[in-house]
Design an enzyme around this catalytic site. Sequence first.
Site, PDB file in Angstrom:
ATOM      1  N   SER A  57       1.891  -9.624  -0.726  1.00 39.56           N
ATOM      2  CA  SER A  57       1.509  -8.206  -0.686  1.00 39.56           C
ATOM      3  C   SER A  57       1.676  -7.567   0.684  1.00 39.56           C
ATOM      4  CB  SER A  57       0.063  -8.053  -1.160  1.00 39.56           C
ATOM      5  OG  SER A  57      -0.788  -8.871  -0.385  1.00 39.56           O
ATOM      6  N   LYS A  80       0.814  -1.217   0.000  1.00 43.44           N
ATOM      7  CA  LYS A  80       0.000   0.000   0.000  1.00 43.44           C
ATOM      8  C   LYS A  80       0.853   1.275   0.000  1.00 43.44           C
ATOM      9  CE  LYS A  80      -4.174  -1.885   0.122  1.00 43.44           C
ATOM     10  NZ  LYS A  80      -5.133  -1.758  -0.982  1.00 43.44           N
ATOM     11  N   GLU A 124      -9.735   6.241   2.653  1.00 43.94           N
ATOM     12  CA  GLU A 124     -10.619   5.217   3.210  1.00 43.94           C
ATOM     13  C   GLU A 124      -9.754   4.016   3.541  1.00 43.94           C
ATOM     14  OE1 GLU A 124      -9.902   5.296   0.022  1.00 43.94           O
ATOM     15  OE2 GLU A 124      -9.398   3.180  -0.175  1.00 43.94           O
TER      16      GLU A 124
END
Length: 706
Positions: free
Chosen positions: A671, A379, A401
Amino acid sequence: MSKHIRDTFAQCKLEGRPAMITFITAGFPSIEETVPLMLALQKGGVDIIELGMPFSDPIADGPVIQRANTLALENGMNLHKVLELVKLAREKGVKIPIMLMGYYNPIYRFGDKKFVEEAYNAGANGFLLCDLPLEEASHFRSICTSSGMSYIPLVAPSTTNDRLEVLAADADSFIYVVSRMGSTGSTGSLSSNLDELLKRVRSQTGTKPLAVGFGVSTREHFLQIAGIADGVVIGSFLISLINDTPKELREQRVTDYIQEIVGNRPVDISKLVINSEPVHALEGSIEEATNAFMGNGVDKFGEFGGQYIPEILHDCVKELEAAFFAARDDPSFWAEIKSYYPYMGRPSSMHLADRLTEQVGGARIWLKREDLNHTGSHKINNALAQVILAKRMGKTKVIAETGAGQHGVATATAAAKFGLKCTVLMGAEDVRRQALNVFRMKLLGAEVIEVHSGTKTLRDACNEALRTWVTCLHDTHYVLGSATGPHPFPTMVRTFQSVIGREICEEFPKIHPDGKEFPDYVFACIGGGSNCAGTFSHFIPYTQVKLIGVEAAGEGIDTNSHAATLTAGKPGVLHGAKTYILQDSDGQVSETHSISAGLDYPGVGPELASWKASGRATFLYCKDEEALEGFRILSQSEGIIPALESSHAIFKAIEIAKTLPKDKDIVITVSGRGDKDVQHVAELLPKLGPKIGWDLRIDSANQTKC
Ligand SMILES: Cc1ncc(COP(=O)(O)O)c(C=O)c1O
């Protein structure tokens, strides 16, 4: 029937007064009360009724109308029942025009043409759709015109003059002017520059009637608008009034309230006439005018993507689009991002998982270690780049968000590093489930706002972030965390995440023992799709590389408890884009479930939807207990505790690896790291552990054994 709307405005003008327009939600507060309330509105002096078609994800509405939507859906409302109510209203004597107002997805699911025709036959006169702006409306609008229905354009304070001109050309009966930036709701006062706004709109729209809505609630407001516009719209205040009045008094209270607003004007219902003549297509081709204005239109991924957003958000996405494309083509922007690679831990490492490969006994398995990035997941790639972009745009604040909290933490981190104020919107249910990440965000100086609407999860946080953004565009950038949302977000997020695939491409021949150019398979897990789009996009032209995305099948795709959108969803419109959505047969967005909060989302990035359509990528699914098995295997074979999200891809990759010869190569993007999930896994093991034979309880009888 929509000549009826035009006639109504003409009649009001003749009487020297504005048209009184009210909004109520069909099925609120109950299905039985809707028609009596419509009659009560007509009796009080309402000229046009906007009948709300409830939708599970109303991005343009404030809390009052959101709650009315939720209640109406709980009452079993759907589009078939909306049509029945319109028919009943006509039978019971509602003679004033009825416009259907709502969001596009339920209509798209019903079938546009079928719905418009059935609405016409039921007695409705027109449509107002909050998330179908100029860019996306031409198909629906032409269906309306060919079926004799009006399509009402919405304009907002941010609508530019050239856009106003095109929107006015579209208006066959009136134009709805949204009086202020934000969502629906009465604030007690009208926007201070309403006069100026109306003057500007009027200068571009000529004689087309203008009706003003958002924030209107009193006789004073009515009078103020009466001087400058042709219609006054009241919505939220009326909904609150109905909600706060005991059932037996509601109809009378509604009539009295409208009478008070219209100054006790006498109403003679016997004189009301319905002009059932269909509205005819406007002169000239609107299609052509719109296309000429928009040039090449909005970038799409085949039939997917687009900008299905309220007019009010148009300015936000246009500003972002311009800034992103300028930055993308500016080498100094990329140089700045790269200068933070040491901070982020890039390039992330890639290596052979030798023990896992040996254990599996098939293809070689390589791991791309996004879990080693600063903040523990992929991210940060997107969050940091978007924060740098925000600074270039002169913004001092960011909002984001988050579901699992990983994107919230990454954004809070980047905001701290660049000195921007950060607010993270998070569903109240996720706040409860992800307490550690909430605390991390707060430690980093971010404010975390709990979202209590809808299902109180990621999708509601997305709705709220879009609603919030319009109120603070001047100083705030919305750092969207996945490859979802209106254009340009999916392209932008994929671009910022594509570093993952690029590094795999560059590194693989260097570390492969035979210098093989490409891996045979690349695996990535999918929530909204940022990790997957970032991993795959570089490989798209190299068709010899098989791309496999793995979705969360939760308790199984044959249950209602999963998040396998590409596998089990249907095309639709959510959060500004056309894509695959998990939805029911009425086009209401489904609740989802996954063991991993980061995959627990009912939509998916539109680019992934296009890869499904073209067959360039394959999408598989993995159940909760299988993901847990992937989590265990990687932890115990490689000493790497992966995020539960990544564990989905790990499990499926292992399954495929087993079937392949030893000279084949599989790359899995890990990830994120699993530290955030450890507590959750400990809680889940008593339930899911037995399914995979995993029990970590301390066995006191065996404690002394070595
Ligand atoms: C570690 C990790 N992987 C994957 C995802 C899924 O998101 P996306 O599909 O956008 O990559 C998340 C989302 O929070 C995540 O935290």
